[in-house]
Design a protein around this motif. Structure first.
Motif, mmCIF file in Angstrom:
data_model
loop_
_atom_site.group_PDB
_atom_site.id
_atom_site.type_symbol
_atom_site.label_atom_id
_atom_site.label_comp_id
_atom_site.label_asym_id
_atom_site.label_seq_id
_atom_site.Cartn_x
_atom_site.Cartn_y
_atom_site.Cartn_z
ATOM 1 N N ALA A 91 2.554 12.625 12.000
ATOM 2 C CA ALA A 91 3.142 13.311 13.146
ATOM 3 C C ALA A 91 3.597 12.266 14.154
ATOM 4 O O ALA A 91 2.820 11.372 14.515
ATOM 5 C CB ALA A 91 2.135 14.257 13.787
ATOM 6 N N THR A 115 3.505 18.004 17.374
ATOM 7 C CA THR A 115 3.533 18.068 15.907
ATOM 8 C C THR A 115 2.139 17.844 15.334
ATOM 9 O O THR A 115 1.733 18.493 14.361
ATOM 10 C CB THR A 115 4.504 17.019 15.346
ATOM 11 O OG1 THR A 115 5.789 17.197 15.933
ATOM 12 C CG2 THR A 115 4.627 17.143 13.839
ATOM 13 N N ARG A 152 0.099 21.008 15.610
ATOM 14 C CA ARG A 152 0.572 22.007 14.647
ATOM 15 C C ARG A 152 0.109 21.662 13.235
ATOM 16 O O ARG A 152 -0.383 22.528 12.500
ATOM 17 C CB ARG A 152 2.092 22.099 14.704
ATOM 18 C CG ARG A 152 2.691 23.064 13.687
ATOM 19 C CD ARG A 152 4.196 23.186 13.862
ATOM 20 N NE ARG A 152 4.871 21.907 13.770
ATOM 21 C CZ ARG A 152 5.153 21.296 12.621
ATOM 22 N NH1 ARG A 152 4.801 21.841 11.458
ATOM 23 N NH2 ARG A 152 5.785 20.133 12.623
#
Length: 239
Positions: free
Chosen positions: A31, A36, A39
Motif C-alpha cells: 500500500a 489503502t 482498506r
C-alpha cells in the motif's frame, strides 16, 4: 502462507521488500498510503504489517492507532525518524517493533519472523493459559499487560518481548543467543550486556526481591527460564 502488508510510498524500497519476502515464501500486499493500507488490512487480514510513518496522506501513527483499534496484528515500523520521541509515540500507539532506515534486510526479516512466532504462540494458546499468574504478578498474553499488586506495570516493548518469550516457555531453558536474536535481531546475538540490563530491569519491576528472583531465573552459562513455584500449573499448555 504468512501474509505481510507493506505500507511504504518509496517504490524502490517496496520492490526490494516484496522481492525479499516473496523469495522466503511470504505472501505480500503493498500500500502506498494510509487509506489503502487500512482498506487492504481489512480485506486481506495480514499476519504482520510493515509500516512507514511518513505517508503522503496521513501520519503513520494514526494508521497504527486505527489498526490497533481493529486488530492485534503485529505492526513493525520502518522509519527514517530516529528521535526517541518518535519511537516512543509509535510504540505507545501500539506498534510492536521499530526499525530505523536504512536497515539490514536479514535483521528485518529475523524481527518479522519473531513477531509472527509471538503472534502465533498467543493465538494458539488455550484460553485458560493466556493469563499467567504468579504469587507476585500476573501476565496477560493477549492484552500484553503485566500487573503487580493490582497495578499495571509499565514495560518497554523490549522488556515485554523478553517476558513474553520466557512465560510462554515455563520451566524451559532459553538460551541467551535465542533471546538476543528474537528481540534485537540476529546481528545483535553477541550483545549479552543488553540481556543482563533488561533482565535486571524486569526483575526490579516484577520480582518481590530482585536480588533473589523466584520467577525470572538466570542459569549458569547465562541461559534463562521462567519458573512459577507457587502456581506450577498456571502456565501449562503455553508453548
Amino acid at each position: 502462507m504468512t501474509r505481510v502488508l507493506v505500507v511504504e510510498d518509496d517504490p524502490q524500497l517496496v520492490r526490494a521488500l516484496v522481492i525479499s519476502l516473496q523469495a522466503r515464501r511470504f505472501g505480500v500486499d503493498a500500500a502506498p498510503d494510509g487509506a489503502t493500507a487500512l482498506r487492504l488490512a481489512a480485506a486481506r487480514q495480514p499476519d504482520v504489517v510493515l509500516l512507514d510513518l511518513g505517508l503522503p496522506d496521513m501520519d503513520g501513527i494514526d494508521v497504527i492507532k486505527t489498526l490497533r483499534a481493529r486488530t492485534r496484528v503485529p505492526i513493525m515500523v520502518l522509519s527514517a525518524r530516529r528521535a526517541s520521541g518518535e519511537k516512543v509515540a509509535a510504540l505507545d500507539a501500539g506498534a510492536d517493533d521499530y526499525v530505523t532506515k536504512p536497515f539490514n534486510m536479514d535483521e528485518l526479516l529475523a524481527r518479522l519472523r519473531a513477531a509472527v512466532r509471538r503472534a502465533e504462540s498467543a493465538s494458539a494458546a488455550p484460553d485458560a493459559a493466556v493469563l499467567v499468574e504468579t504469587e507476585h504478578f500476573t501476565v496477560d498474553l493477549v492484552a500484553k499487560r503485566a500487573v503487580r499488586d493490582g497495578r499495571d506495570v509499565r514495560l518497554t516493548p523490549t522488556e515485554w518481548h523478553l517476558l513474553e518469550i520466557l512465560v510462554c516457555n515455563p520451566g524451559r531453558l532459553i538460551s541467551q543467543k535465542r533471546l538476543l536474536s528474537e528481540v534485537w535481531g540476529a546481528s545483535q546475538s553477541n550483545k549479552t550486556n543488553y540481556l543482563r540490563v533488561y533482565m535486571a530491569q524486569l526483575r526490579r519491576k516484577l520480582e518481590a526481591d530482585p536480588a533473589r528472583p523466584r520467577h525470572l531465573i538466570t542459569e549458569p552459562g547465562m541461559d534463562y527460564r521462567f519458573e512459577n513455584p507457587a502456581r506450577g500449573s498456571a502456565a501449562e499448555g503455553i508453548s
